[in-house]
Design an enzyme around this catalytic site. Structure first.
Site, short mmCIF file in Angstrom:
data_model
loop_
_atom_site.label_atom_id
_atom_site.label_comp_id
_atom_site.label_asym_id
_atom_site.label_seq_id
_atom_site.Cartn_x
_atom_site.Cartn_y
_atom_site.Cartn_z
N PRO A 1 43.48 35.89 40.75
CA PRO A 1 43.19 34.80 39.80
C PRO A 1 42.09 33.89 40.32
O PRO A 1 42.08 33.54 41.49
CB PRO A 1 44.53 34.05 39.72
CG PRO A 1 45.17 34.30 41.05
CD PRO A 1 44.79 35.71 41.40
N MET A 2 41.17 33.52 39.43
CA MET A 2 40.10 32.60 39.80
C MET A 2 39.80 31.70 38.60
O MET A 2 39.43 32.18 37.54
CB MET A 2 38.83 33.36 40.20
CG MET A 2 38.94 34.15 41.49
SD MET A 2 37.44 35.10 41.85
CE MET A 2 37.63 36.44 40.65
N ALA A 3 40.00 30.40 38.78
CA ALA A 3 39.76 29.44 37.70
C ALA A 3 38.31 29.51 37.25
O ALA A 3 37.39 29.46 38.06
CB ALA A 3 40.11 28.03 38.16
N CYS B 1 46.10 27.36 45.97
CA CYS B 1 44.84 26.73 45.57
C CYS B 1 44.53 25.55 46.49
O CYS B 1 45.35 24.65 46.67
CB CYS B 1 44.92 26.24 44.12
SG CYS B 1 43.39 25.45 43.56
N GLN C 1 49.59 33.30 35.76
CA GLN C 1 49.81 32.45 36.93
C GLN C 1 50.03 30.99 36.51
O GLN C 1 49.28 30.45 35.70
CB GLN C 1 48.64 32.51 37.90
CG GLN C 1 48.92 31.75 39.19
CD GLN C 1 47.72 31.66 40.12
OE1 GLN C 1 46.77 30.93 39.84
NE2 GLN C 1 47.76 32.40 41.22
N GLY D 1 39.07 39.10 44.75
CA GLY D 1 38.67 37.89 44.06
C GLY D 1 37.17 37.81 43.88
O GLY D 1 36.58 38.52 43.07
N ARG D 2 36.53 36.95 44.66
CA ARG D 2 35.10 36.69 44.48
C ARG D 2 34.23 37.93 44.62
O ARG D 2 33.17 38.02 44.00
CB ARG D 2 34.66 35.62 45.49
CG ARG D 2 35.21 34.23 45.20
CD ARG D 2 34.80 33.24 46.27
NE ARG D 2 35.31 33.61 47.58
CZ ARG D 2 34.84 33.16 48.74
NH1 ARG D 2 33.82 32.32 48.74
NH2 ARG D 2 35.38 33.53 49.87
#
Length: 339
Positions: A22-24, A115, A76, A247-248
């Site tokens: 998950p990445m906002a 986070c 999430q 992720g990134r």
């Protein structure tokens, strides 16, 4: 260490199960679909505020959208009140909230306890929970009851600790496992480190062995942090991880999921293939958000795909000035014409 189970040792060219972390601001339904097409075994939504969801906030509810073509989607949530967190999980799993749009039901719930962003931890959410393992266990147990009633698994994501002096991830892992977590994702940095320097996957071995010795061998361990290549993923697996979360590294390279899931047929993408994908991506974002909002959101995201292209700095500047989809696509077309 010798406690790690033999079936966690990876061999060359085998499939490595990988999920989209998950990445906002990044893991919306459009990007999740793309990663699913390239082989992500599971995708996780942007983090959803439990408090806002229970207040029926429409903007927050939109983060839970699940569209056709996605891999199993885990939603999430974040917060620090066990009752509100449980209520939010139930709202998401029943789908009985304003603005709910599910092409398929949620595949599970994930609790964000990692986070590091200031506005999150200031409220006692995210990685701030690592300061209070007892509360983390209480939250996990409350949400687990809801997940059990809906027949879906619960996962928890956290970091090594608040800082180098308080790396309590092993005991913290035991706490959430005792609370009922089916899966644990360890981001191998402390909160203080944010996203640099490089993650240290060796800690996964410590956590895996701690879980085994504590009677929680059943808990799936997912490694996360700086997984840019198959070699990086293999290291996490060799240290006891059952899966990895990307992720990134996936932002401009969703092909990494194919590299991990289909190593025998994987070939690195050409720049032409990258450009074709970013065109498709931006077009779908505009279709979903509208042109003004879609282009604004796509500027920085598209830059990840063209990393390494000749004159990438100039290209990024042109993309940042684009106001319409036609302008945006014209900039991308200019890259192809110069190739």
């Amino acid at each position: 260490m010798t406690d790690i189970l033999d079936n966690n040792v990876n061999t060359p060219n085998t499939t490595i199960r990988a999920s989209l972390a998950p990445m906002a601001g990044f893991t919306d339904s459009v990007f999740r679909r793309i990663c699913s097409e390239f082989g992500a075994a599971e995708v996780v939504s942007e983090m959803i505020s439990a408090v806002a969801l229970t207040l029926n906030d429409r903007k927050t509810a939109a983060l839970g959208e699940i569209t056709q073509g996605e891999a199993p989607v885990v939603l999430q949530i974040f917060g620090h009140d066990s009752e509100i967190m449980a209520r939010a999980a139930d709202i998401l799993l029943t789908g009985e909230y304003t603005g709910c749009r599910y092409a398929t039901p949620p595949a599970g719930i994930d609790i964000n306890m990692g986070c590091p962003v200031k506005k999150i931890v200031t409220n006692g959410d995210g990685s701030a929970l690592m300061k209070d393992p007892a509360l983390a266990e209480k939250i996990t147990r409350s949400v687990k009851k809801v997940c059990e009633s809906h027949g879906v698994p619960l996962s928890v994501k956290f970091r090594l600790g608040w800082n180098a002096e308080s790396m309590n991830y092993a005991d913290f892992g035991l706490a959430v496992a005792n609370g009922g977590a089916d899966k644990i994702t360890l981001h191998c940095r402390t909160r203080e480190q944010m996203y640099a320097p490089y993650a240290v996957p060796d800690h996964c071995e410590v956590l895996k062995n701690t879980l085994i010795r504590g009677g929680f061998a059943r808990v799936c361990l997912v490694g996360n942090g700086d997984i840019e290549t198959r070699t990086d993923a293999e290291r996490y697996i060799s240290l006891g991880c059952d899966e990895v979360a990307i992720g990134r590294s996936a932002l401009g390279n969703p092909w990494i999921f194919k590299e991990l899931s289909s190593p025998d047929t994987f070939t690195p993408p050409t720049m032409k293939e990258r450009i074709a994908l970013v065109k498709d991506f931006v077009t779908k974002v505009v279709d979903s958000r509208g042109e003004v909002c879609g282009i604004r959101e796509s500027r920085s995201r598209a830059a990840h795909f063209i990393k390494g292209a000749r004159g990438s700095a100039k290209i990024r500047d042109s993309l940042n000035r684009a106001e319409t989809l036609a302008d945006f696509l014209a900039v991308l077309d200019s890259i192809e014409s110069e190739m």
